[in-house]
Design a protein around this motif. Structure first.
Motif, mmCIF file in Angstrom:
data_model
loop_
_atom_site.group_PDB
_atom_site.id
_atom_site.type_symbol
_atom_site.label_atom_id
_atom_site.label_comp_id
_atom_site.label_asym_id
_atom_site.label_seq_id
_atom_site.Cartn_x
_atom_site.Cartn_y
_atom_site.Cartn_z
ATOM 1 N N ARG A 213 -0.546 -8.997 11.739
ATOM 2 C CA ARG A 213 -1.917 -8.496 11.643
ATOM 3 C C ARG A 213 -2.052 -7.149 12.355
ATOM 4 O O ARG A 213 -2.751 -6.262 11.895
ATOM 5 N N VAL A 214 -1.374 -7.003 13.488
ATOM 6 C CA VAL A 214 -1.421 -5.729 14.216
ATOM 7 C C VAL A 214 -0.732 -4.637 13.406
ATOM 8 O O VAL A 214 -1.216 -3.515 13.310
ATOM 9 N N LYS A 215 0.407 -4.974 12.813
ATOM 10 C CA LYS A 215 1.152 -3.998 12.007
ATOM 11 C C LYS A 215 0.333 -3.566 10.798
ATOM 12 O O LYS A 215 0.338 -2.402 10.403
ATOM 13 N N SER A 216 -0.361 -4.523 10.193
ATOM 14 C CA SER A 216 -1.209 -4.271 9.028
ATOM 15 C C SER A 216 -0.399 -3.609 7.912
ATOM 16 O O SER A 216 0.672 -4.080 7.566
ATOM 17 N N ASP A 217 -0.885 -2.511 7.360
ATOM 18 C CA ASP A 217 -0.169 -1.865 6.250
ATOM 19 C C ASP A 217 0.514 -0.568 6.689
ATOM 20 O O ASP A 217 0.723 0.335 5.904
ATOM 21 N N ARG A 218 0.884 -0.501 7.982
ATOM 22 C CA ARG A 218 1.591 0.668 8.486
ATOM 23 C C ARG A 218 3.080 0.589 8.175
ATOM 24 O O ARG A 218 3.642 -0.487 8.090
ATOM 25 N N LEU A 219 3.713 1.720 8.059
ATOM 26 C CA LEU A 219 5.152 1.766 7.820
ATOM 27 C C LEU A 219 5.938 1.558 9.110
ATOM 28 O O LEU A 219 6.983 0.916 9.118
ATOM 29 N N GLU A 220 5.440 2.104 10.215
ATOM 30 C CA GLU A 220 6.162 1.996 11.477
ATOM 31 C C GLU A 220 5.778 0.704 12.193
ATOM 32 O O GLU A 220 4.710 0.147 11.958
ATOM 33 N N GLN A 221 6.669 0.264 13.075
ATOM 34 C CA GLN A 221 6.392 -0.928 13.867
ATOM 35 C C GLN A 221 5.366 -0.546 14.933
ATOM 36 O O GLN A 221 5.518 0.471 15.606
ATOM 37 N N PRO A 222 4.330 -1.334 15.120
ATOM 38 C CA PRO A 222 3.333 -1.021 16.143
ATOM 39 C C PRO A 222 3.893 -1.276 17.536
ATOM 40 O O PRO A 222 4.821 -2.057 17.711
ATOM 41 N N ALA B 145 0.817 -1.218 0.000
ATOM 42 C CA ALA B 145 0.000 0.000 0.000
ATOM 43 C C ALA B 145 0.849 1.266 0.000
ATOM 44 O O ALA B 145 0.370 2.337 -0.354
ATOM 45 N N HIS B 146 2.111 1.135 0.398
ATOM 46 C CA HIS B 146 3.020 2.279 0.432
ATOM 47 C C HIS B 146 4.135 2.139 -0.600
ATOM 48 O O HIS B 146 5.200 2.742 -0.457
ATOM 49 N N GLY B 147 3.893 1.324 -1.619
ATOM 50 C CA GLY B 147 4.856 1.185 -2.704
ATOM 51 C C GLY B 147 5.929 0.134 -2.486
ATOM 52 O O GLY B 147 6.892 0.065 -3.243
ATOM 53 N N GLY B 148 5.780 -0.706 -1.471
ATOM 54 C CA GLY B 148 6.748 -1.765 -1.200
ATOM 55 C C GLY B 148 6.779 -2.799 -2.307
ATOM 56 O O GLY B 148 5.783 -3.044 -2.981
ATOM 57 N N LYS B 149 7.924 -3.407 -2.479
ATOM 58 C CA LYS B 149 8.109 -4.419 -3.525
ATOM 59 C C LYS B 149 8.068 -5.814 -2.916
ATOM 60 O O LYS B 149 8.275 -5.999 -1.718
ATOM 61 N N ASP B 150 7.851 -6.810 -3.762
ATOM 62 C CA ASP B 150 7.832 -8.202 -3.332
ATOM 63 C C ASP B 150 9.234 -8.793 -3.502
ATOM 64 O O ASP B 150 9.433 -9.777 -4.202
ATOM 65 N N THR B 151 10.220 -8.154 -2.841
ATOM 66 C CA THR B 151 11.606 -8.582 -2.947
ATOM 67 C C THR B 151 12.091 -9.057 -1.576
ATOM 68 O O THR B 151 11.552 -8.667 -0.540
ATOM 69 N N LEU B 152 13.126 -9.893 -1.579
ATOM 70 C CA LEU B 152 13.638 -10.469 -0.346
ATOM 71 C C LEU B 152 14.100 -9.400 0.649
ATOM 72 O O LEU B 152 13.869 -9.516 1.847
ATOM 73 N N ASP B 153 14.712 -8.332 0.152
ATOM 74 C CA ASP B 153 15.206 -7.292 1.064
ATOM 75 C C ASP B 153 14.086 -6.461 1.695
ATOM 76 O O ASP B 153 14.336 -5.674 2.607
ATOM 77 N N ASN B 154 12.852 -6.639 1.237
ATOM 78 C CA ASN B 154 11.704 -5.937 1.811
ATOM 79 C C ASN B 154 10.877 -6.865 2.705
ATOM 80 O O ASN B 154 9.772 -6.527 3.097
ATOM 81 N N LYS B 155 11.411 -8.045 3.021
ATOM 82 C CA LYS B 155 10.658 -9.015 3.813
ATOM 83 C C LYS B 155 11.396 -9.338 5.100
ATOM 84 O O LYS B 155 12.623 -9.260 5.170
ATOM 85 N N GLN B 156 10.615 -9.713 6.132
ATOM 86 C CA GLN B 156 11.181 -10.064 7.428
ATOM 87 C C GLN B 156 10.271 -11.093 8.098
ATOM 88 O O GLN B 156 9.088 -11.175 7.782
ATOM 89 N N PRO B 157 10.815 -11.879 9.044
ATOM 90 C CA PRO B 157 9.987 -12.871 9.735
ATOM 91 C C PRO B 157 9.096 -12.211 10.778
ATOM 92 O O PRO B 157 9.463 -11.190 11.381
ATOM 93 N N ALA B 158 7.915 -12.778 10.985
ATOM 94 C CA ALA B 158 6.995 -12.234 11.986
ATOM 95 C C ALA B 158 6.029 -13.315 12.448
ATOM 96 O O ALA B 158 5.822 -14.315 11.765
ATOM 97 N N HIS B 159 5.460 -13.092 13.637
ATOM 98 C CA HIS B 159 4.337 -13.910 14.088
ATOM 99 C C HIS B 159 3.115 -13.455 13.289
ATOM 100 O O HIS B 159 3.012 -12.271 12.927
ATOM 101 N N ASN B 160 2.193 -14.345 13.077
ATOM 102 C CA ASN B 160 0.963 -13.989 12.378
ATOM 103 C C ASN B 160 0.247 -12.852 13.113
ATOM 104 O O ASN B 160 -0.187 -11.881 12.497
ATOM 105 N N ARG B 161 0.156 -12.927 14.453
ATOM 106 C CA ARG B 161 -0.544 -11.882 15.224
ATOM 107 C C ARG B 161 0.154 -10.527 15.107
ATOM 108 O O ARG B 161 -0.503 -9.501 14.988
ATOM 109 N N CYS B 162 1.481 -10.530 15.135
ATOM 110 C CA CYS B 162 2.227 -9.268 15.034
ATOM 111 C C CYS B 162 2.030 -8.630 13.663
ATOM 112 O O CYS B 162 1.865 -7.419 13.539
#
Length: 91
Positions: free
Chosen positions: A71-80, A52-69
């Protein structure tokens, strides 16, 4: 219009990100990589910069997360700020 994403690329990225079993990039707690999706504690891949903020589907734009975390982060740029809930109740 929805973006077409490659399932092969998605699986490859999941495997690379999960290698070494890193902690959740959002809450920094360990992830149990054996828990199946859609459990809230299961491993998912989070996009650092959401589509939603122009992010790409590239490896350097991805990180591991819990499903719940993720979902809370959603499409925000900052970490909740994740709240820890503690109780003395016993059921």
């Amino acid at each position: 219009m929805a973006r077409k994403r490659s399932d092969t690329l998605r699986k490859r990225h999941r495997t690379l990100i999960a290698r070494g079993h890193p902690p959740c990039a959002i809450c920094h707690q360990p992830i149990d990589y054996t828990i199946p999706y859609p459990d809230p504690d299961s491993f998912v891949v989070d996009h650092k910069t959401p589509f939603a903020h122009g992010g790409k589907d590239t490896l350097d734009n991805k990180q591991p997360a819990h499903n719940r975390c993720n979902r809370v982060k959603s499409d925000r740029l900052e970490q909740p700020e994740l709240r820890q809930h503690y109780t003395n109740r016993t059921w």
